[in-house]
Design a protein around this motif. Structure first.
Motif, PDB file in Angstrom:
ATOM      1  N   ILE A  56      24.123  43.594  -6.446  1.00  0.00           N
ATOM      2  CA  ILE A  56      24.458  42.220  -6.062  1.00  0.00           C
ATOM      3  C   ILE A  56      25.668  42.254  -5.135  1.00  0.00           C
ATOM      4  O   ILE A  56      26.365  43.265  -5.047  1.00  0.00           O
ATOM      5  CB  ILE A  56      24.766  41.319  -7.289  1.00  0.00           C
ATOM      6  CG1 ILE A  56      25.901  41.932  -8.131  1.00  0.00           C
ATOM      7  CG2 ILE A  56      23.519  41.092  -8.128  1.00  0.00           C
ATOM      8  CD1 ILE A  56      26.360  41.029  -9.279  1.00  0.00           C
ATOM      9  N   GLY A  57      25.914  41.130  -4.460  1.00  0.00           N
ATOM     10  CA  GLY A  57      27.036  41.050  -3.538  1.00  0.00           C
ATOM     11  C   GLY A  57      28.336  40.690  -4.235  1.00  0.00           C
ATOM     12  O   GLY A  57      28.358  40.414  -5.436  1.00  0.00           O
ATOM     13  N   PHE A 109      31.579  46.990   4.701  1.00  0.00           N
ATOM     14  CA  PHE A 109      30.181  46.584   4.657  1.00  0.00           C
ATOM     15  C   PHE A 109      29.668  46.934   3.267  1.00  0.00           C
ATOM     16  O   PHE A 109      30.069  47.947   2.689  1.00  0.00           O
ATOM     17  CB  PHE A 109      29.357  47.321   5.705  1.00  0.00           C
ATOM     18  CG  PHE A 109      29.751  46.997   7.118  1.00  0.00           C
ATOM     19  CD1 PHE A 109      29.266  45.852   7.744  1.00  0.00           C
ATOM     20  CD2 PHE A 109      30.607  47.826   7.831  1.00  0.00           C
ATOM     21  CE1 PHE A 109      29.636  45.547   9.051  1.00  0.00           C
ATOM     22  CE2 PHE A 109      30.979  47.531   9.129  1.00  0.00           C
ATOM     23  CZ  PHE A 109      30.489  46.379   9.744  1.00  0.00           C
ATOM     24  N   HIS A 110      28.781  46.099   2.758  1.00  0.00           N
ATOM     25  CA  HIS A 110      28.275  46.269   1.398  1.00  0.00           C
ATOM     26  C   HIS A 110      26.758  46.286   1.462  1.00  0.00           C
ATOM     27  O   HIS A 110      26.138  45.287   1.847  1.00  0.00           O
ATOM     28  CB  HIS A 110      28.801  45.098   0.556  1.00  0.00           C
ATOM     29  CG  HIS A 110      28.418  45.166  -0.888  1.00  0.00           C
ATOM     30  ND1 HIS A 110      28.762  46.213  -1.698  1.00  0.00           N
ATOM     31  CD2 HIS A 110      27.720  44.286  -1.668  1.00  0.00           C
ATOM     32  CE1 HIS A 110      28.299  45.982  -2.929  1.00  0.00           C
ATOM     33  NE2 HIS A 110      27.666  44.825  -2.927  1.00  0.00           N
ATOM     34  N   VAL A 125      34.239  37.662   4.174  1.00  0.00           N
ATOM     35  CA  VAL A 125      34.198  38.236   5.519  1.00  0.00           C
ATOM     36  C   VAL A 125      34.815  39.645   5.509  1.00  0.00           C
ATOM     37  O   VAL A 125      34.556  40.452   6.379  1.00  0.00           O
ATOM     38  CB  VAL A 125      34.879  37.307   6.560  1.00  0.00           C
ATOM     39  CG1 VAL A 125      36.392  37.438   6.528  1.00  0.00           C
ATOM     40  CG2 VAL A 125      34.356  37.582   7.971  1.00  0.00           C
ATOM     41  N   ARG A 126      35.615  39.925   4.482  1.00  0.00           N
ATOM     42  CA  ARG A 126      36.190  41.271   4.364  1.00  0.00           C
ATOM     43  C   ARG A 126      35.134  42.292   3.985  1.00  0.00           C
ATOM     44  O   ARG A 126      35.270  43.469   4.263  1.00  0.00           O
ATOM     45  CB  ARG A 126      37.278  41.302   3.273  1.00  0.00           C
ATOM     46  CG  ARG A 126      38.430  40.363   3.474  1.00  0.00           C
ATOM     47  CD  ARG A 126      39.289  40.751   4.631  1.00  0.00           C
ATOM     48  NE  ARG A 126      40.514  39.957   4.673  1.00  0.00           N
ATOM     49  CZ  ARG A 126      41.567  40.282   5.409  1.00  0.00           C
ATOM     50  NH1 ARG A 126      41.551  41.352   6.146  1.00  0.00           N
ATOM     51  NH2 ARG A 126      42.623  39.517   5.414  1.00  0.00           N
ATOM     52  N   LEU A 127      34.108  41.841   3.264  1.00  0.00           N
ATOM     53  CA  LEU A 127      33.078  42.762   2.778  1.00  0.00           C
ATOM     54  C   LEU A 127      31.722  42.169   3.161  1.00  0.00           C
ATOM     55  O   LEU A 127      31.126  41.419   2.408  1.00  0.00           O
ATOM     56  CB  LEU A 127      33.201  42.921   1.257  1.00  0.00           C
ATOM     57  CG  LEU A 127      32.372  44.036   0.613  1.00  0.00           C
ATOM     58  CD1 LEU A 127      32.763  45.390   1.194  1.00  0.00           C
ATOM     59  CD2 LEU A 127      32.569  44.055  -0.890  1.00  0.00           C
ATOM     60  N   LEU A 128      31.248  42.525   4.362  1.00  0.00           N
ATOM     61  CA  LEU A 128      30.022  41.903   4.887  1.00  0.00           C
ATOM     62  C   LEU A 128      28.790  42.517   4.234  1.00  0.00           C
ATOM     63  O   LEU A 128      28.661  43.737   4.152  1.00  0.00           O
ATOM     64  CB  LEU A 128      29.953  42.117   6.409  1.00  0.00           C
ATOM     65  CG  LEU A 128      31.104  41.488   7.203  1.00  0.00           C
ATOM     66  CD1 LEU A 128      31.054  41.955   8.653  1.00  0.00           C
ATOM     67  CD2 LEU A 128      31.030  39.962   7.133  1.00  0.00           C
TER      68      LEU A 128
END
Length: 400
Positions: free
Chosen positions: A280-281, A180-181, A299-302
């Motif tokens: 930022i994402g 999660f980010h 999807v690995r880092l939501l």
């Protein structure tokens, strides 16, 4: 010892007391090592499962680790050689099974400094470095009163704690790796939220850097297997490799490398959840280097918006006049009380396995029924599954 004429030689000081408590080896009979125990000058106790292969060559590497842990070693080649001889010729009867990553190994949970669960064979974590243990400060009750209590009414803090508790559940729930980010502007409290999550496991030094992962990734990942890997500001890692690092962490397998004989060395594997933060994402960060994130990486880092719209990351300031003061208070308590919740949670999982599985199934089903659209695609299913695991973990931790 005796000299060439059979006369006793003068005793020679080699090092401060060092005990070789057991010989260690992995389940396949390879990876032999030594369980070493010593005290530092402050009477702090140290244990290290040292791989035997570190005794080859000059031995500089193993001596550096011992000295870093406070063992005094006499100067000079003779004393250094005798220390190696002492370790190599010690023959303790005790045998211990060593593993090269933390986490679940059958019915025990291995942490860097101890093993939870009652297995007949002693299982311990072996590493080429003398790893700082997952330290504890204060009691579980103090963590609940001073840290846990402040999370109440704060959705992002409850969420990051749930992510932490979800990490040891990954294997039991057969969920895939991922992260999660927390995304949001600087100075709204993202780092503090991460410190709260880290306090479940250890002190402020539990958090790692994205920078440290691009080269030492595999070693880091095996040290955090079945635990939470908290990573600081995403912008620290070059946009070119950010996607690859995120993908590899989530993929759970290191690179295949050749060993000295040219044969394929087994690649390290791991299971973990990671929690990172950034202004930022991942997709935007990669775009800076002209790279496009594909859905598999995203999807690995939501991404989770860090800003609640009230006081940055916070909603309930528990009587503090503003977000900055509340954040400072959290920073202080997470530096004073930490490391007790996760071992307690794992002990509860070990003693209540059937209940855990039943409750986990019910909670997950309920969450997915409420939040997953009927026509959702595969990526959405995967994302929802990871959030569901956090719901399960948060609820179980609250009950237990």
């Amino acid at each position: 010892g005796m000299d060439s004429e059979g006369q006793p030689t003068e005793p020679q000081w080699i090092c401060s007391p060092l005990t070789v408590a057991a010989r260690t080896r992995d389940p396949s009979g390879l990876g032999w090592g030594y369980l070493l125990e010593w005290e530092d000058p402050d009477k702090g106790k140290h244990t290290w499962i040292m791989p035997a292969k570190l005794l080859t060559a000059s031995g500089e590497e193993y001596r550096a680790e011992l000295q870093d842990g406070g063992l005094a070693i006499a100067p000079g080649t003779s004393a250094r050689n005798l220390l190696t001889v002492y370790i190599q010729t010690s023959a303790p009867d005790a045998r211990v099974t060593c593993v090269d990553k933390t986490g679940w190994h059958g019915d025990v949970f291995v942490l860097a400094d101890r093993t939870l669960g009652a297995s007949k064979a002693k299982v311990v974590f072996q590493s080429a470095r003398a790893i700082r243990p997952v330290r504890e400060r204060g009691t579980l009750k103090e963590w609940q009163d001073h840290v846990g209590a402040l999370c109440q009414g704060n959705s992002r803090l409850l969420f990051v704690c749930s992510v932490g508790f979800a990490a040891p559940l990954l294997e039991l729930a057969e969920e895939e790796n991922g992260g999660f980010h927390l995304v949001g502007p600087s100075s709204i409290g993202k780092s503090i939220a991460q410190w709260v999550a880290c306090s479940l496991f250890g002190g402020p030094d539990f958090k790692r850097s994205w920078r440290a992962t691009d080269n030492g990734l595999e070693g880091v990942a095996s040290e955090f297997n079945d635990l939470l890997l908290a990573l600081d500001e995403l912008s620290q890692v070059h946009p070119k490799i950010a996607g690859e690092v995120a993908y590899m962490l989530a993929h759970g397998t290191g690179k295949h490398r050749a060993d000295r004989t040219g044969g394929a060395r087994q690649a390290l594997t791991w299971r973990l959840l990671f929690l990172s933060s950034g202004e930022i994402g991942l997709a935007d960060h990669m775009a800076e280097a002209g790279k496009r994130a594909h859905a598999g990486q995203e999807v690995r880092l939501l991404e989770v918006p860090a800003d609640t719209g009230k006081y940055g990351v916070f909603e309930d300031l528990h009587g503090y006049p503003n977000g900055a003061d509340f954040g400072s208070a959290l920073k202080q308590v997470t530096g004073e009380y930490y490391g007790t919740p996760i071992p307690a949670f794992i002990e509860a999982l070990l003693s209540r396995q059937e209940e855990t599985q039943r409750v986990a199934r019910e909670l997950k089903q309920d969450f997915l029924e409420r939040h997953l659209p009927k026509d959702a695609g595969g990526q959405v299913h995967r994302a929802a599954g990871r959030f569901a695991l956090c719901v399960v973990a948060g609820e179980l931790a609250t009950r237990y």
